[in-house]
Design a protein around this motif. Structure first.
Motif, PDB file in Angstrom:
ATOM      1  N   LEU A  83       0.808  -1.219   0.000  1.00 42.35           N
ATOM      2  CA  LEU A  83       0.000   0.000   0.000  1.00 42.35           C
ATOM      3  C   LEU A  83       0.844   1.274   0.000  1.00 42.35           C
ATOM      4  CD1 LEU A  83      -2.947  -1.015   2.339  1.00 42.35           C
ATOM      5  CD2 LEU A  83      -2.828  -1.059  -0.151  1.00 42.35           C
ATOM      6  N   PHE A  86       0.931   3.124  -3.404  1.00 39.39           N
ATOM      7  CA  PHE A  86      -0.263   3.748  -3.972  1.00 39.39           C
ATOM      8  C   PHE A  86       0.120   5.121  -4.505  1.00 39.39           C
ATOM      9  CE2 PHE A  86      -3.936   6.508  -3.712  1.00 39.39           C
ATOM     10  CZ  PHE A  86      -4.903   5.744  -4.338  1.00 39.39           C
ATOM     11  N   LYS A 131      -7.346   4.681  -0.675  1.00 36.33           N
ATOM     12  CA  LYS A 131      -6.447   4.133   0.342  1.00 36.33           C
ATOM     13  C   LYS A 131      -7.232   3.471   1.470  1.00 36.33           C
ATOM     14  CE  LYS A 131      -2.485   7.195  -0.145  1.00 36.33           C
ATOM     15  NZ  LYS A 131      -1.679   8.216   0.528  1.00 36.33           N
TER      16      LYS A 131
END
Length: 137
Positions: A83, A86, A131
């Motif tokens: 993540l 991103f 997110k």
């Protein structure tokens, strides 16, 4: 004076009894009860990590329910690593392929990643919402 001496002995005896009783209780405790909840969780989740051919850590959710995989995923440093990239969705997919062993959860995550990518680039959701979706799964 004799009464004071007897009271002092009685108080001293009670104090000694409680100290020795407390020490024996502490020494007799199971070491697992002294481990924090986070440490216990980390030990439990360690079984889902395997080594790949190059010696790196990968998550193996093969044969694990989606619910349990999500629980482990939330605490995983691999999740953070993926993540952190991103909104580079191609890189996120590559990392997912490298760091997750093929499983139902991996397919679920890649599907969600594709949906979020589509919504993000179409403007349906902003980066914060994207997110959040990927973080919370």
């Amino acid at each position: 004076m004799f009464k004071g001496f007897i009271i002092l002995l009685a108080v001293g005896g009670l104090f000694t009894y409680f100290v020795f009783n407390f020490v024996s209780d502490v020494e007799g405790e199971d070491p697992n009860t002294l481990i924090s909840k986070d440490e216990r969780k980390a030990k439990e989740f360690a079984k889902y990590y395997k080594s790949d051919a190059s010696g790196g850590r990968v998550l193996d959710f093969h044969g694990v329910s989606i619910a349990k995989a999500k629980e482990v995923w939330r605490e995983s440093p691999i999740r953070r690593e993926i993540l952190d990239n991103f909104p580079q969705f191609d890189l996120m997919r590559q990392l997912t392929d490298q760091l997750l062993v093929d499983s139902e959860f991996k397919r679920y995550f890649l599907k969600r990643l594709e949906e979020v990518e589509s919504d993000y680039f179409s403007g349906t959701i902003d980066s914060q919402k994207a997110k959040k979706i990927l973080t919370d799964l």
